[in-house]
Design an enzyme around this catalytic site. Structure first.
Site, PDB file in Angstrom:
ATOM      1  N   GLY A 154       0.777  -1.236   0.000  1.00  0.00           N
ATOM      2  CA  GLY A 154       0.000   0.000   0.000  1.00  0.00           C
ATOM      3  C   GLY A 154       0.806   1.282   0.000  1.00  0.00           C
ATOM      4  CG  ASN A 205       1.727   3.143  -5.779  1.00  0.00           C
ATOM      5  OD1 ASN A 205       2.060   4.134  -6.423  1.00  0.00           O
ATOM      6  ND2 ASN A 205       2.392   1.990  -5.840  1.00  0.00           N
ATOM      7  CE  LYS A 217     -13.087 -11.272 -11.835  1.00  0.00           C
ATOM      8  NZ  LYS A 217     -11.676 -11.442 -12.068  1.00  0.00           N
ATOM      9  CG  MET A 247      -1.374  -8.403  -6.557  1.00  0.00           C
ATOM     10  SD  MET A 247      -0.401  -7.551  -7.820  1.00  0.00           S
ATOM     11  CE  MET A 247       0.527  -8.935  -8.450  1.00  0.00           C
ATOM     12  NE  ARG A 248      -8.776 -11.239  -6.146  1.00  0.00           N
ATOM     13  CZ  ARG A 248      -8.642 -12.557  -6.033  1.00  0.00           C
ATOM     14  NH1 ARG A 248      -9.255 -13.352  -6.871  1.00  0.00           N
ATOM     15  NH2 ARG A 248      -7.893 -13.078  -5.085  1.00  0.00           N
ATOM     16  CB  ILE A 270     -11.439  -5.184 -13.169  1.00  0.00           C
ATOM     17  CG1 ILE A 270     -10.470  -4.467 -12.211  1.00  0.00           C
ATOM     18  CG2 ILE A 270     -12.841  -4.597 -13.070  1.00  0.00           C
ATOM     19  CD1 ILE A 270     -10.835  -4.486 -10.753  1.00  0.00           C
ATOM     20  CG  ASN A 319      -3.399  -1.205 -12.895  1.00  0.00           C
ATOM     21  OD1 ASN A 319      -3.244  -1.275 -11.673  1.00  0.00           O
ATOM     22  ND2 ASN A 319      -2.735  -1.991 -13.729  1.00  0.00           N
ATOM     23  CG  HIS A 365       2.069  -2.742 -15.235  1.00  0.00           C
ATOM     24  ND1 HIS A 365       1.731  -3.914 -14.594  1.00  0.00           N
ATOM     25  CD2 HIS A 365       3.093  -3.044 -16.075  1.00  0.00           C
ATOM     26  CE1 HIS A 365       2.512  -4.886 -15.038  1.00  0.00           C
ATOM     27  NE2 HIS A 365       3.350  -4.394 -15.929  1.00  0.00           N
TER      28      HIS A 365
HETATM   29  C1  GRF Z   1       3.364  -1.237  -7.545  1.00  0.00           C
HETATM   30  O1  GRF Z   1       4.635  -1.380  -8.089  1.00  0.00           O
HETATM   31  C2  GRF Z   1       2.332  -1.229  -8.625  1.00  0.00           C
HETATM   32  O2  GRF Z   1       2.766  -0.662  -9.810  1.00  0.00           O
HETATM   33  C3  GRF Z   1       2.097  -2.704  -8.835  1.00  0.00           C
HETATM   34  O3  GRF Z   1       2.131  -3.252  -7.544  1.00  0.00           O
HETATM   35  C4  GRF Z   1       2.979  -2.454  -6.717  1.00  0.00           C
HETATM   36  C5  GRF Z   1       2.207  -2.090  -5.484  1.00  0.00           C
HETATM   37  O4  GRF Z   1       3.014  -1.496  -4.506  1.00  0.00           O
HETATM   38  N1  GRF Z   1       0.879  -2.929  -9.566  1.00  0.00           N
HETATM   39  P1  GRF Z   1       2.358  -0.863  -3.202  1.00  0.00           P
HETATM   40  O5  GRF Z   1       1.465  -1.926  -2.563  1.00  0.00           O
HETATM   41  O6  GRF Z   1       1.567   0.335  -3.603  1.00  0.00           O
HETATM   42  O7  GRF Z   1       3.498  -0.530  -2.301  1.00  0.00           O
END
Ligand code: GRF
EC number: 2.1.2.2
Length: 195
Positions: free
Chosen positions: A15, A17, A68, A93-94, A96, A110, A112
């Site tokens: 988390g 981000n 789902k 990690m899923r 949508i 999203n 990435h």
């Molecule tokens: C990030 O690198 C994001 O781009 C990827 O998963 C990671 C999540 O990191 N999809 P965090 O949980 O926000 O620290």
């Protein structure tokens, strides 16, 4: 009415981000209100970060539902009740599914850790290092039914630190924490064009 865009953040892991976006909202860099943080992994650290920030944390495990579709309908009921306008994926990690995509068309974003369309899916940084690229980066994109395939909103390049995947990952995270808030701010509050 606060004039702020109401968002939900979906995350499955640490988390960082989420935390960067939460700070950006508090400091007025991102004109949004985080209505809730949703995780599909109740033990993930993002829930603790949400608690510390005094933001509602919702843990919903897909395995608790028969399909789902049933999982996404339960999620939608929570989002609607909270008045969520946009969904922001941050390490979710899923994939949508169609139920959520139909309810939030072009309103799911999203981030990435690669320059898409290179290295979609899991362990994008590991994939880039294994491939021997010298520059990788970060992509912010709208979510469609594919894996990391939706329309690209923004990208930033990050050099690969030779022989040090850990340092490369740190540089990517640092870039993510800047590019995500900036891209979302432009998306939610587009600057009107001058005539
Ligand atoms: C990030 O690198 C994001 O781009 C990827 O998963 C990671 C999540 O990191 N999809 P965090 O949980 O926000 O620290």
């Amino acid at each position: 009415m606060t004039g702020k865009t109401k968002i939900a953040i979906f995350a499955s892991g640490s988390g960082s981000n989420f935390e960067a976006l939460e700070i950006a909202c508090r400091e007025g860099e991102l004109d949004a209100e985080i209505a809730l943080v949703m995780t599909d992994k109740p033990a993930s650290f993002v829930i603790e970060r949400a608690r510390q920030a005094d933001i509602r944390g919702v843990a919903l495990e897909p395995k608790a539902f028969p399909t789902k579709q049933a999982f996404e309908e339960a999620l939608l009921a929570i989002l609607r009740e909270a008045g969520v306008e946009w969904i922001v994926l941050a390490g979710y990690m899923r994939l949508i599914g169609p139920t959520m995509l139909a309810a939030y068309p072009s309103r799911i974003v999203n981030i990435h850790p690669s320059l898409l369309p290179s290295f979609p899916g899991k362990d994008a940084i590991g994939q880039a290092v294994a491939h021997g690229v010298k520059v990788t980066g970060v992509t912010v994109h709208l979510v469609d039914e594919g894996m990391d395939t939706g329309p690209i909103l923004n990208q930033a390049a990050v050099p690969v630190v030779e022989g040090d995947p850990e340092k490369t990952a740190q540089a990517i995270q640092k870039t993510e924490h800047v590019i995500y808030k900036e891209t979302l701010q432009k998306l939610f509050k587009p600057v009107p064009a001058n005539n």
